[in-house]
Design an enzyme around this catalytic site. Structure first.
Site, PDB file in Angstrom:
ATOM      1  N   TYR A 161       0.857  -1.193   0.000  1.00 50.84           N
ATOM      2  CA  TYR A 161       0.000   0.000   0.000  1.00 50.84           C
ATOM      3  C   TYR A 161       0.890   1.239   0.000  1.00 50.84           C
ATOM      4  O   TYR A 161       1.806   1.353   0.812  1.00 50.84           O
ATOM      5  CB  TYR A 161      -0.905   0.007   1.236  1.00 50.84           C
ATOM      6  CG  TYR A 161      -1.815   1.216   1.299  1.00 50.84           C
ATOM      7  CD1 TYR A 161      -2.858   1.379   0.390  1.00 50.84           C
ATOM      8  CD2 TYR A 161      -1.623   2.207   2.272  1.00 50.84           C
ATOM      9  CE1 TYR A 161      -3.690   2.496   0.455  1.00 50.84           C
ATOM     10  CE2 TYR A 161      -2.455   3.313   2.342  1.00 50.84           C
ATOM     11  CZ  TYR A 161      -3.487   3.455   1.428  1.00 50.84           C
ATOM     12  OH  TYR A 161      -4.313   4.549   1.489  1.00 50.84           O
ATOM     13  N   ASP A 256       9.302   2.834  -0.048  1.00 51.35           N
ATOM     14  CA  ASP A 256       8.224   3.527   0.644  1.00 51.35           C
ATOM     15  C   ASP A 256       8.406   3.259   2.133  1.00 51.35           C
ATOM     16  O   ASP A 256       7.998   2.221   2.648  1.00 51.35           O
ATOM     17  CB  ASP A 256       6.862   3.027   0.152  1.00 51.35           C
ATOM     18  CG  ASP A 256       5.713   3.717   0.865  1.00 51.35           C
ATOM     19  OD1 ASP A 256       5.971   4.475   1.831  1.00 51.35           O
ATOM     20  OD2 ASP A 256       4.555   3.500   0.460  1.00 51.35           O
ATOM     21  N   LYS A 284       4.014   9.571   8.328  1.00 53.07           N
ATOM     22  CA  LYS A 284       3.752   9.058   9.671  1.00 53.07           C
ATOM     23  C   LYS A 284       4.719   9.653  10.718  1.00 53.07           C
ATOM     24  O   LYS A 284       4.551  10.799  11.080  1.00 53.07           O
ATOM     25  CB  LYS A 284       3.729   7.530   9.650  1.00 53.07           C
ATOM     26  CG  LYS A 284       2.604   7.054   8.699  1.00 53.07           C
ATOM     27  CD  LYS A 284       2.122   5.642   8.878  1.00 53.07           C
ATOM     28  CE  LYS A 284       0.815   5.440   8.137  1.00 53.07           C
ATOM     29  NZ  LYS A 284       0.889   4.651   6.926  1.00 53.07           N
TER      30      LYS A 284
HETATM   31  C1  LIG Z   1       0.262   5.058   5.545  1.00 45.73           C
HETATM   32  C2  LIG Z   1       1.058   4.723   4.353  1.00 45.73           C
HETATM   33  C3  LIG Z   1       0.975   5.481   3.173  1.00 45.73           C
HETATM   34  C4  LIG Z   1      -0.010   6.600   3.009  1.00 45.73           C
HETATM   35  O1  LIG Z   1       0.244   7.660   3.865  1.00 45.73           O
HETATM   36  P1  LIG Z   1      -0.943   8.718   4.158  1.00 45.73           P
HETATM   37  O2  LIG Z   1      -0.291   9.718   5.041  1.00 45.73           O
HETATM   38  O3  LIG Z   1      -2.035   7.930   4.810  1.00 45.73           O
HETATM   39  O4  LIG Z   1      -1.355   9.281   2.857  1.00 45.73           O
HETATM   40  C5  LIG Z   1       1.832   5.176   2.150  1.00 45.73           C
HETATM   41  N1  LIG Z   1       2.694   4.160   2.238  1.00 45.73           N
HETATM   42  C6  LIG Z   1       2.796   3.404   3.351  1.00 45.73           C
HETATM   43  C7  LIG Z   1       3.806   2.313   3.402  1.00 45.73           C
HETATM   44  C8  LIG Z   1       1.968   3.637   4.428  1.00 45.73           C
HETATM   45  O5  LIG Z   1       2.053   2.861   5.511  1.00 45.73           O
END
Ligand SMILES: *Cc1c(COP(=O)(O)O)cnc(C)c1O
Length: 449
Positions: A161, A256, A284
């Protein structure tokens, strides 16, 4: 009801939605789709109504029903210091008094970028751009990779994701996994035509795709430790193999690290596994609970970002002083205290304690953990990719989740999410969690009777 400090010394209680939370959820469902501003909060995968949260301190949440809970969601990762850390809250209040946003250059964002470039291996000697969410970070990094290479295809992992950008909502994890939405309605086929997916932990699958589409793949994007299919560690050598393949094929490797950054090590998974991607995405923890994301990496690539280069990306609130103050204070504390050995020890003890209680009750659970992120998959056998994760007993997970909530422990409400340990999780919080787990596994064990 007060939110005076006393609440966090209260013994955690039954956190299932009480009268106040249920009334709020009813009202919410009338004016907000599903009553929530992000799907997984709706508790669809575990049943029951979600408790509404009034306040949080350290490892604890206080619900609108006046109940204290031990929290392992940690606002989905950011709360690594525990909730409402006084130094972070002070920094935010100081910044707010001087103005919430200027849409202009500030000293804070320079200090923040310098700190990021010092702490995160992929940013060393490179550059970083601030945005306001993880979604923006990945979307922008991949636009940049396409602009830099002049290629259009993107390779991602099944169950990975990367936020909710159209072209990344293919075989996506997190809420999309829980809701069983393979992509999403409203995403035109043409938008995802250049998105190729491979199973996690198979470098051979990536090699095959890169060979099939030689000269057309701009980037491989991967969560170095996926957390959005539940926590799945990379096999030894996997990330280095991706690094070598991307180098060989002239493909931009994007980590990511929105979840893993400052979580699995101070320098994130790049530091923990010793593999340096071309670009890294952060979110985050980098905002310490405020909306901050970032992407950056190799200087020659980042020089393509506007206004230096032709790849456009912008944001009215990007790098705004209040959000930067929260992020900067959080990272400064992490860099100063280097608490990762302690966090590892707490997390290891918790995971071992949970595993032991599952085994004692005769409930098959595979405990996957990397640093302070973990998922207990309700199945026998190992979990190395999304297919393995999907073979879990979701009914057993849902029951376990409900039992834990009843006993005052708030876990991520989906089998396909990681739970997070913070520095505020002390012996009292962990002990409470383990005794709750003993009761919860005993209840779940009846299914296996
Ligand atoms: C939470 C998350 C996202 C998205 O971040 P948002 O701040 O919710 O847009 C993207 N990549 C990873 C791995 C995530 O855990």
């Amino acid at each position: 009801m007060s939110t005076t400090p006393e609440f966090w010394t209260q013994i955690p209680g039954d956190g299932r939605a009480g009268a106040n939370s249920r009334a709020l959820f009813n009202a919410a469902q009338f004016v907000i789709p599903g009553g929530v501003n992000s799907p997984v909060r709706a508790f669809k995968a575990v049943g029951g109504d979600p408790p509404f949260i009034r306040a949080a301190r350290g490892p604890y949440l206080l619900t609108e029903d006046g109940v204290t809970l031990v929290d392992y969601v940690g606002t989905w990762g950011p709360a690594i210091l525990g909730h409402a850390h006084p130094e972070v809250v002070d920094a935010v209040c100081r910044a707010a008094r001087d103005g919430l946003s200027f849409g202009a250059c500030t000293a804070g964002e320079v200090e923040f970028a310098e700190l990021l470039c010092r702490l995160v291996p992929a940013l060393k000697g490179g550059m970083v751009r601030l945005v306001s969410s993880g979604t923006e970070a990945t979307m922008s990094a991949l636009r940049l990779a396409r602009g830099f290479t002049g290629r259009s295809k993107i390779v991602k992992v099944d169950g990975g994701y990367h936020g909710h950008a159209d072209f990344l909502l293919v075989a996506a994890g997190s809420g999309a996994a829980t809701l069983g939405i393979p992509g999403s309605e409203g995403v035109p086929a043409a938008t995802v035509a250049d998105t190729l997916t491979v199973p996690f932990n198979s470098a051979a699958a990536v090699e095959q795709v890169l060979e099939q589409h030689r000269g057309q793949v701009a980037a491989v994007i991967v969560e170095p430790v996926p957390g959005n299919m539940g926590c799945v560690p990379p096999r030894p050598g996997y990330l280095q193999e991706l690094r070598d393949l991307c180098t060989r094929e002239g493909v931009v490797l994007v980590f990511d690290e929105v979840m893993t950054g400052f979580r699995v090590a101070l320098g994130g998974a790049g530091q923990r596994y010793g593999v340096i991607p071309d670009l890294v995405c952060l979110g985050k923890i980098v905002g310490g609970g405020m909306p901050v994301g970032a992407y950056g990496g190799r200087r020659d690539i980042m020089q393509h970002v506007a206004p230096l280069g032709p790849v456009y990306q912008a944001g009215t609130l990007s790098g705004n002083p209040v959000a930067v103050a929260a992020g900067l204070a959080t990272l400064q504390i992490l860099a100063r205290d280097d608490p990762y050995a302690a966090l590892e020890a707490t997390s290891a003890a918790l995971a071992a304690g949970l595993s032991a209680r599952a085994a004692k009750a005769g409930v098959p659970v595979v405990m996957n953990r990397v640093g302070a992120m973990f998922t207990g998959f309700f199945r026998a056998g190992e979990v190395h990719d999304y297919d393995d994760a999907k073979a879990s007993d979701l009914g057993a997970f849902a029951e376990f989740h409900r039992e834990m909530l009843t006993c005052g422990v708030y876990l991520a409400p989906s089998q396909f999410e990681a739970s997070f340990v913070s520095l505020a999780h002390d012996a009292a919080a962990i002990d409470h969690t383990l005794s709750a787990a003993e009761a919860a596994f005993a209840a779940v064990a009846r299914r296996y009777g």
